[in-house]
Write a protein that holds these residues in place. Sequence first.
Motif, PDB file in Angstrom:
ATOM      1  N   GLN A  63      35.389  36.482  37.310  1.00  0.00           N
ATOM      2  CA  GLN A  63      36.424  35.853  38.121  1.00  0.00           C
ATOM      3  C   GLN A  63      36.176  34.348  38.178  1.00  0.00           C
ATOM      4  N   VAL A  64      37.212  33.598  37.946  1.00  0.00           N
ATOM      5  CA  VAL A  64      37.112  32.144  37.948  1.00  0.00           C
ATOM      6  C   VAL A  64      37.696  31.614  39.249  1.00  0.00           C
ATOM      7  N   ARG A  65      36.907  30.768  39.910  1.00  0.00           N
ATOM      8  CA  ARG A  65      37.350  30.209  41.190  1.00  0.00           C
ATOM      9  C   ARG A  65      37.455  28.692  41.117  1.00  0.00           C
ATOM     10  N   ARG A  66      38.391  28.156  41.831  1.00  0.00           N
ATOM     11  CA  ARG A  66      38.544  26.717  41.969  1.00  0.00           C
ATOM     12  C   ARG A  66      38.690  26.392  43.444  1.00  0.00           C
ATOM     13  N   ARG A  67      37.769  25.572  43.923  1.00  0.00           N
ATOM     14  CA  ARG A  67      37.780  25.197  45.344  1.00  0.00           C
ATOM     15  C   ARG A  67      37.782  26.439  46.224  1.00  0.00           C
ATOM     16  N   ASN A  68      36.883  27.358  45.857  1.00  0.00           N
ATOM     17  CA  ASN A  68      36.695  28.607  46.625  1.00  0.00           C
ATOM     18  C   ASN A  68      37.907  29.527  46.600  1.00  0.00           C
ATOM     19  N   ARG A  69      38.809  29.297  45.673  1.00  0.00           N
ATOM     20  CA  ARG A  69      39.955  30.200  45.540  1.00  0.00           C
ATOM     21  C   ARG A  69      39.944  30.865  44.167  1.00  0.00           C
TER      22      ARG A  69
END
Length: 270
Positions: A46-52
């Motif tokens: 899973q790829v997250r950006r800014r905890n999303r």
Amino acid sequence: MDWVGRFPLVDRDEIVRAFRPGTTPKERTFRTLRKRGLISRGFRIQVRRRNRLAGQVWVYSALNLDAAVLARHGDDEEAVRVATEAEKQEARWETRLADVAVALELPLETLQAFKDLRNQLVHELLPLAQEIERVRDTFKPLKDLIDEQFGIVKTLSESWASLEILSSAHQIVEVKRLLTEASSIAIGDFALLRSELFQGQSLLELVPAVWDPNARRDLPSSEEATALSQHLTELLEPVEPSPAVWAELRKRRAAGDTVRIPTQKIRILG
């Protein structure tokens, strides 16, 4: 050769192409292989950006390429064995790779393309690649079907790519450039030249590799060359060469002279 290994992760399309070379990968082919236990389950990163959560990608141990090849050759029993080993690897790797992806905030397209991931994470991926090599060595049928050699891409022309074989510093293999383009391999990249015997023909491909950038890959130093020359001279001493030859040998050895073997070029259509 413990400082270089094949890129340890593959995607579904690569597995299907290994099973059905020259065809467009189809999801139903993959599902059939999975249902028969001929390839592993894989795992999700899973790829997250800014905890999303920004997306996810499924990856598989590169051992699945070998499992697919064995299945294509009708050796389902051995393919299941390889797929089982692949699942064990994936179970060990999943958490580690997920943590790395989160820490680097890698975009989804990077994971899918693999090119940037391969170059950014050589230290993380090399142990996985080494594990792949150790496991592959235990499966004899693979050695009967596939010949592999690691190399580094030295030059690219309009039609050809030159690969310097690491096991022989004096051998250059030239393959069609489209093989490098298919795997996003550029000049200076390490790659695995993989040749498979199939129905009286040879299937050729280049597989991306990961490496230890700190490993020594240079030719012997002058000091090492002198030591080698000394050793060879001692081996020759019992044959009692003529005084003139012996004097020339000592003179050349003292000067650090070495014998250079011309590079051998082999062009492979593929």
